[in-house]
Design an enzyme around this catalytic site. Structure first.
Site, short mmCIF file in Angstrom:
data_model
loop_
_atom_site.label_atom_id
_atom_site.label_comp_id
_atom_site.label_asym_id
_atom_site.label_seq_id
_atom_site.Cartn_x
_atom_site.Cartn_y
_atom_site.Cartn_z
N ALA A 162 0.85 -1.19 0.00
CA ALA A 162 0.00 0.00 0.00
C ALA A 162 0.88 1.24 0.00
O ALA A 162 2.00 1.23 0.52
CB ALA A 162 -0.92 0.03 1.22
N GLY A 181 8.64 1.11 1.00
CA GLY A 181 9.20 1.13 -0.35
C GLY A 181 8.19 1.12 -1.47
O GLY A 181 8.57 1.05 -2.64
N CYS A 182 6.90 1.20 -1.16
CA CYS A 182 5.88 1.13 -2.22
C CYS A 182 5.93 2.34 -3.14
O CYS A 182 5.79 2.22 -4.37
CB CYS A 182 4.50 0.97 -1.60
SG CYS A 182 4.30 -0.54 -0.63
N THR A 183 6.12 3.52 -2.58
CA THR A 183 6.22 4.73 -3.40
C THR A 183 7.48 4.67 -4.25
O THR A 183 7.46 4.98 -5.45
CB THR A 183 6.22 5.98 -2.53
OG1 THR A 183 4.96 6.07 -1.84
CG2 THR A 183 6.41 7.24 -3.37
N ASN A 186 6.95 2.28 -7.23
CA ASN A 186 6.16 2.91 -8.28
C ASN A 186 6.98 3.92 -9.07
O ASN A 186 6.87 4.01 -10.29
CB ASN A 186 4.92 3.57 -7.68
CG ASN A 186 3.75 2.62 -7.51
OD1 ASN A 186 2.96 2.42 -8.43
ND2 ASN A 186 3.65 2.02 -6.33
#
Length: 293
Positions: A162, A181-183, A186
């Site tokens: 998320a 680390g999701c951002t 992306n």
């Protein structure tokens, strides 16, 4: 398949158990979600006797969980597909999978990743050579149903837990291994997007966040690719993807898949411990696939 006793007639748990509480019934729902719809295929996957399989299929059809769909005339033959009622059971299956990964195969600790030698890692590695069944997930732009597999040489599906925008992440999120680390992920796929496109591939991010949440994030970050919402866990069930529960929701653990135009998984990376390396690895794989065409 037992009937519900009168004392439990108003108990929803008892009523649900009467429909799907049987071992074979649960596994039949699992297999139809994975794309095995015909009698012989189900028998081969489960190693079940024809008699028991016939009984369980009839029970699930009577319960409205499966429907019989003709696929051949002369003689008429049917395949078995999940109804809307049956699809509503997929979060139940994924919750059971998540519980077993944590408490049966694991040590009970909450984690958004896993060890290289874990059963989760072996399960994802086993996806190579498997075919992704036909399904659709809502896309972030307008919520329109979208096939995760694009009509290109390859599709990169990167699953992530998320992003923190627009909704705040659950308390203690950063303390859960594998969540941070999701951002970054992306952004790295965004920055390499033209390289993926030049290699004939499409990129799609997948999380269990709602499409409207994904839309805000995609606009903020200027993402050129589509984010897909697996909020109903259809993709997770089809591939038995690893999940973890945080903020009362099941989240996808970080994984990267490369799927060819025939829907066959050609590359599967889990766990993802080095995000930049995983992006580079996916690009190398799609370039390799491009040379095969």
């Amino acid at each position: 398949m037992r009937s519900v006793p009168e004392r439990d007639s108003a108990c929803a748990i008892a009523q649900a158990a009467a429909v799907v509480g049987d071992w074979w019934s649960l596994l039949l729902i699992r297999e139809t979600a994975r794309g095995h719809h015909r009698f012989d295929a189900l028998q081969e996957e489960l190693g079940i006797s024809r008699k028991v399989l016939t009984e369980r299929l009839a029970h699930l059809v009577d319960a409205g969980v499966l429907e019989k769909v003709p696929y051949q005339d002369r003689p008429v033959r049917h395949e078995y597909r999940l109804t809307e009622r049956g699809q509503g059971l997929l979060p139940v299956l994924l919750s059971m999978q998540d519980w077993a990964d944590r408490w049966v195969f694991g040590d009970g600790s909450l984690s958004g990743t896993a060890d290289e030698e874990s059963t989760e890692a072996r399960r994802v590695a086993g996806l190579a050579g498997e075919r992704l069944p036909r399904l659709e997930l809502p896309g972030h732009r307008d919520g329109a149903p979208t096939d995760p597999v694009a009509d290109t040489t390859a599709t990169v599906l990167f699953c992530y837990p998320a992003t923190g925008s627009p909704s705040p992440l659950p308390d203690g999120w950063a303390g859960i291994p594998g969540t941070v680390g999701c951002t970054l992920e992306n952004r790295l796929f965004r920055d390499a997007y033209e390289d993926f496109r030049a290699a004939g591939a499409e990129v799609r991010g997948v999380s269990t966040q709602r499409p409207d949440e994904q839309r805000v994030f995609a606009v903020e970050e200027g993402l050129p690719f589509t984010l897909l919402s697996d909020v109903d866990l259809h993709l997770a069930a089809a591939l038995r993807l690893p999940t973890f529960r945080a903020g009362q929701l099941l989240r996808l653990k970080r994984a990267v898949l490369v799927v060819d135009r025939d829907r066959v998984v050609r590359h599967a990376r889990f766990p993802v411990t080095d995000i930049p390396a995983a992006v580079t690895e996916a690009l190398t794989e799609v370039r390799r696939l491009a040379t095969e065409e």
